[in-house]
Design an enzyme around this catalytic site. Structure first.
Site, mmCIF file in Angstrom:
data_model
loop_
_atom_site.group_PDB
_atom_site.id
_atom_site.type_symbol
_atom_site.label_atom_id
_atom_site.label_comp_id
_atom_site.label_asym_id
_atom_site.label_seq_id
_atom_site.Cartn_x
_atom_site.Cartn_y
_atom_site.Cartn_z
ATOM 1 N N LYS A 7 0.831 -1.206 0.000
ATOM 2 C CA LYS A 7 0.000 0.000 0.000
ATOM 3 C C LYS A 7 0.868 1.259 0.000
ATOM 4 O O LYS A 7 0.658 2.157 -0.814
ATOM 5 C CB LYS A 7 -0.926 0.023 1.233
ATOM 6 C CG LYS A 7 -1.892 -1.160 1.296
ATOM 7 C CD LYS A 7 -2.812 -1.080 2.510
ATOM 8 C CE LYS A 7 -2.108 -1.099 3.860
ATOM 9 N NZ LYS A 7 -1.360 -2.344 4.135
ATOM 10 N N ARG A 52 -9.603 0.556 9.075
ATOM 11 C CA ARG A 52 -9.146 -0.797 9.384
ATOM 12 C C ARG A 52 -10.178 -1.578 10.171
ATOM 13 O O ARG A 52 -9.930 -2.750 10.497
ATOM 14 C CB ARG A 52 -7.863 -0.711 10.218
ATOM 15 C CG ARG A 52 -6.582 -0.781 9.398
ATOM 16 C CD ARG A 52 -5.439 -0.620 10.380
ATOM 17 N NE ARG A 52 -4.241 -1.290 9.993
ATOM 18 C CZ ARG A 52 -3.208 -0.706 9.366
ATOM 19 N NH1 ARG A 52 -3.295 0.540 8.990
ATOM 20 N NH2 ARG A 52 -2.130 -1.384 9.114
ATOM 21 N N ARG A 67 11.499 -5.524 5.011
ATOM 22 C CA ARG A 67 11.224 -4.088 4.821
ATOM 23 C C ARG A 67 12.195 -3.227 5.637
ATOM 24 O O ARG A 67 12.496 -3.517 6.772
ATOM 25 C CB ARG A 67 9.786 -3.773 5.241
ATOM 26 C CG ARG A 67 9.476 -2.279 5.206
ATOM 27 C CD ARG A 67 7.998 -1.998 5.098
ATOM 28 N NE ARG A 67 7.250 -2.373 6.282
ATOM 29 C CZ ARG A 67 5.928 -2.214 6.402
ATOM 30 N NH1 ARG A 67 5.220 -1.712 5.390
ATOM 31 N NH2 ARG A 67 5.308 -2.576 7.498
ATOM 32 N N ARG A 113 11.263 -1.282 11.255
ATOM 33 C CA ARG A 113 10.215 -0.930 12.212
ATOM 34 C C ARG A 113 10.112 -1.995 13.288
ATOM 35 O O ARG A 113 10.267 -3.174 13.013
ATOM 36 C CB ARG A 113 8.862 -0.835 11.476
ATOM 37 C CG ARG A 113 8.603 0.526 10.888
ATOM 38 C CD ARG A 113 7.431 0.543 9.941
ATOM 39 N NE ARG A 113 6.216 -0.121 10.431
ATOM 40 C CZ ARG A 113 5.063 -0.127 9.760
ATOM 41 N NH1 ARG A 113 4.966 0.491 8.588
ATOM 42 N NH2 ARG A 113 4.018 -0.755 10.236
ATOM 43 N N ARG A 135 0.003 -9.083 13.452
ATOM 44 C CA ARG A 135 -0.649 -8.125 12.550
ATOM 45 C C ARG A 135 -1.481 -8.840 11.493
ATOM 46 O O ARG A 135 -2.529 -8.343 11.090
ATOM 47 C CB ARG A 135 0.393 -7.222 11.896
ATOM 48 C CG ARG A 135 0.842 -6.119 12.851
ATOM 49 C CD ARG A 135 2.194 -5.604 12.505
ATOM 50 N NE ARG A 135 2.199 -4.859 11.261
ATOM 51 C CZ ARG A 135 3.260 -4.736 10.475
ATOM 52 N NH1 ARG A 135 4.393 -5.334 10.792
ATOM 53 N NH2 ARG A 135 3.187 -4.017 9.387
HETATM 54 P P1 ADP Z 1 1.375 -1.475 7.403
HETATM 55 O O1 ADP Z 1 2.054 -0.565 6.432
HETATM 56 O O2 ADP Z 1 2.256 -2.586 7.820
HETATM 57 O O3 ADP Z 1 0.022 -1.904 6.932
HETATM 58 P P2 ADP Z 1 0.735 0.851 8.976
HETATM 59 O O4 ADP Z 1 1.917 1.724 8.912
HETATM 60 O O5 ADP Z 1 -0.435 1.196 8.138
HETATM 61 O O6 ADP Z 1 1.182 -0.647 8.739
HETATM 62 O O7 ADP Z 1 0.244 0.743 10.484
HETATM 63 C C1 ADP Z 1 1.128 0.408 11.522
HETATM 64 C C2 ADP Z 1 0.369 0.282 12.830
HETATM 65 O O8 ADP Z 1 -0.272 1.528 13.131
HETATM 66 C C3 ADP Z 1 -0.759 -0.743 12.842
HETATM 67 O O9 ADP Z 1 -0.303 -2.044 13.137
HETATM 68 C C4 ADP Z 1 -1.645 -0.174 13.967
HETATM 69 O O10 ADP Z 1 -1.087 -0.453 15.229
HETATM 70 C C5 ADP Z 1 -1.526 1.326 13.758
HETATM 71 N N1 ADP Z 1 -2.564 1.833 12.841
HETATM 72 C C6 ADP Z 1 -2.385 2.437 11.637
HETATM 73 N N2 ADP Z 1 -3.550 2.789 11.089
HETATM 74 C C7 ADP Z 1 -4.510 2.405 11.974
HETATM 75 C C8 ADP Z 1 -5.928 2.468 11.989
HETATM 76 N N3 ADP Z 1 -6.618 3.002 10.962
HETATM 77 N N4 ADP Z 1 -6.574 1.953 13.067
HETATM 78 C C9 ADP Z 1 -5.917 1.416 14.100
HETATM 79 N N5 ADP Z 1 -4.584 1.300 14.147
HETATM 80 C C10 ADP Z 1 -3.876 1.800 13.100
HETATM 81 P P1 ADP Z 2 2.208 -1.825 3.205
HETATM 82 O O1 ADP Z 2 2.201 -0.325 3.234
HETATM 83 O O2 ADP Z 2 1.001 -2.394 2.541
HETATM 84 O O3 ADP Z 2 2.440 -2.431 4.545
HETATM 85 P P2 ADP Z 2 4.779 -1.555 1.788
HETATM 86 O O4 ADP Z 2 4.479 -0.722 0.609
HETATM 87 O O5 ADP Z 2 5.501 -0.922 2.912
HETATM 88 O O6 ADP Z 2 3.427 -2.292 2.295
HETATM 89 O O7 ADP Z 2 5.584 -2.839 1.272
HETATM 90 C C1 ADP Z 2 6.030 -3.846 2.178
HETATM 91 C C2 ADP Z 2 7.425 -4.301 1.784
HETATM 92 O O8 ADP Z 2 7.354 -5.037 0.536
HETATM 93 C C3 ADP Z 2 8.421 -3.171 1.529
HETATM 94 O O9 ADP Z 2 9.676 -3.636 1.939
HETATM 95 C C4 ADP Z 2 8.366 -2.967 0.016
HETATM 96 O O10 ADP Z 2 9.598 -2.460 -0.490
HETATM 97 C C5 ADP Z 2 8.103 -4.379 -0.489
HETATM 98 N N1 ADP Z 2 7.237 -4.424 -1.687
HETATM 99 C C6 ADP Z 2 6.219 -3.586 -2.003
HETATM 100 N N2 ADP Z 2 5.614 -3.973 -3.153
HETATM 101 C C7 ADP Z 2 6.260 -5.098 -3.561
HETATM 102 C C8 ADP Z 2 6.105 -5.993 -4.700
HETATM 103 N N3 ADP Z 2 5.161 -5.799 -5.607
HETATM 104 N N4 ADP Z 2 6.953 -7.034 -4.794
HETATM 105 C C9 ADP Z 2 7.914 -7.232 -3.840
HETATM 106 N N5 ADP Z 2 8.095 -6.449 -2.769
HETATM 107 C C10 ADP Z 2 7.302 -5.390 -2.618
#
Ligand code: ADP
Ligand code: ADP
Ligand code: ZN
Length: 215
Positions: free
Chosen positions: A13, A88, A127, A159, A170
């Site tokens: 995302k 979420r 990541r 992270r 998660r």
């Molecule tokens: P990822 O990129 O791995 O999906 P995010 O950066 O979006 O993770 O979120 C990291 C953490 O921040 C989540 O595991 C949660 O603890 C918190 N968080 C982010 N967005 C929300 C939300 N909309 N509601 C509740 N918790 C959230």
């Molecule tokens: P999210 O925000 O959904 O948690 P991220 O965009 O941070 O996901 O991506 C999670 C990890 O996977 C990062 O290390 C990113 O560089 C890698 N990644 C993202 N898209 C791809 C893909 N299409 N193929 C392989 N790795 C990816």
């Protein structure tokens, strides 16, 4: 254009969001980024959120609803926005609908990025982040120089919640609390499914194809 990016942690995302906002000139609204910023600045909200986040739990709905309400009221959202990581939960989605209705706005489309669990675990465990918001993967999307951000030359870090224990939690939390949103938005006829198992440029092509219909 008002867009939601839905998908499990690690789906890509954040990676796709960076590309979308560049092409469409709309703000990227990531509740995860905003919460991490609050934690770094030790704000009252950050202090409340940090223990949930490090364990991989969702923060209480009232916290995320407060930050999203405030963010969506800013003028830069008037021409559109891209939500990444919000909503979420169903109550968050209901709150979003209320906030938007009050200001005569609505969601145009929800992009649901699908990726298998095994791949998610690989992506999250490799990541690396930069404080400028850039994200990399040590194998799939490495920086030009080891552990250094291409954009700002900052030192990359992992992270806390990208460590094994929190990753598994998660994914469980996603299935229980967030996955029901797929049905919620399917009923509203807003869902478009994106195959997130492809490489980064191909996923972006597929996303652009869908967004063309709403632009
Ligand atoms: P990822 O990129 O791995 O999906 P995010 O950066 O979006 O993770 O979120 C990291 C953490 O921040 C989540 O595991 C949660 O603890 C918190 N968080 C982010 N967005 C929300 C939300 N909309 N509601 C509740 N918790 C959230
Ligand atoms: P999210 O925000 O959904 O948690 P991220 O965009 O941070 O996901 O991506 C999670 C990890 O996977 C990062 O290390 C990113 O560089 C890698 N990644 C993202 N898209 C791809 C893909 N299409 N193929 C392989 N790795 C990816
Ligand atoms: Zn950087």
């Amino acid at each position: 254009m008002n867009v939601i990016l839905l998908g499990p942690p690690g789906a890509g995302k954040g990676t796709q969001a960076k590309k979308i906002v560049e092409s469409y000139s709309i703000p990227h609204i990531s509740t995860g980024d905003m919460l991490r910023e609050n934690i770094n600045n030790s704000t009252p909200l950050g202090i409340k959120a940090s223990s949930y986040m490090s364990k991989g739990e969702l923060v209480p709905d009232e916290l995320s609803i407060t930050i999203i309400k405030d963010r969506l009221s800013r003028t830069d959202c008037s021409k559109g926005f891209l939500l990444d990581g919000y909503p979420r939960t169903i109550p968050q989605a209901d709150a979003l609908q209320m906030i938007l209705t009050e200001s005569d706005r609505k969601i145009d489309v929800v992009l649901n990025i699908e990726v298998y669990d095994e791949e998610l675990i690989k992506r999250l465990s490799g990541r690396r982040m930069c404080k400028c918001g850039a994200s990399y993967h040590m194998i799939f999307n490495p920086p030009e120089n080891d552990e250094i951000c291409d954009l700002c030359k900052g030192k990359l870090f992992q992270r806390d919640d990208d460590k094994e224990e929190a990753i598994r939690n998660r994914l469980t939390v996603y299935k229980k609390q967030t996955q029901p949103l797929i049905e919620y938005y399917t009923k509203k006829k807003l869902i478009r499914t994106i195959n997130g198992g492809q490489d980064i440029p191909q996923i972006f092509k597929d996303i652009k194809k869908v967004l063309k219909e709403y632009d």
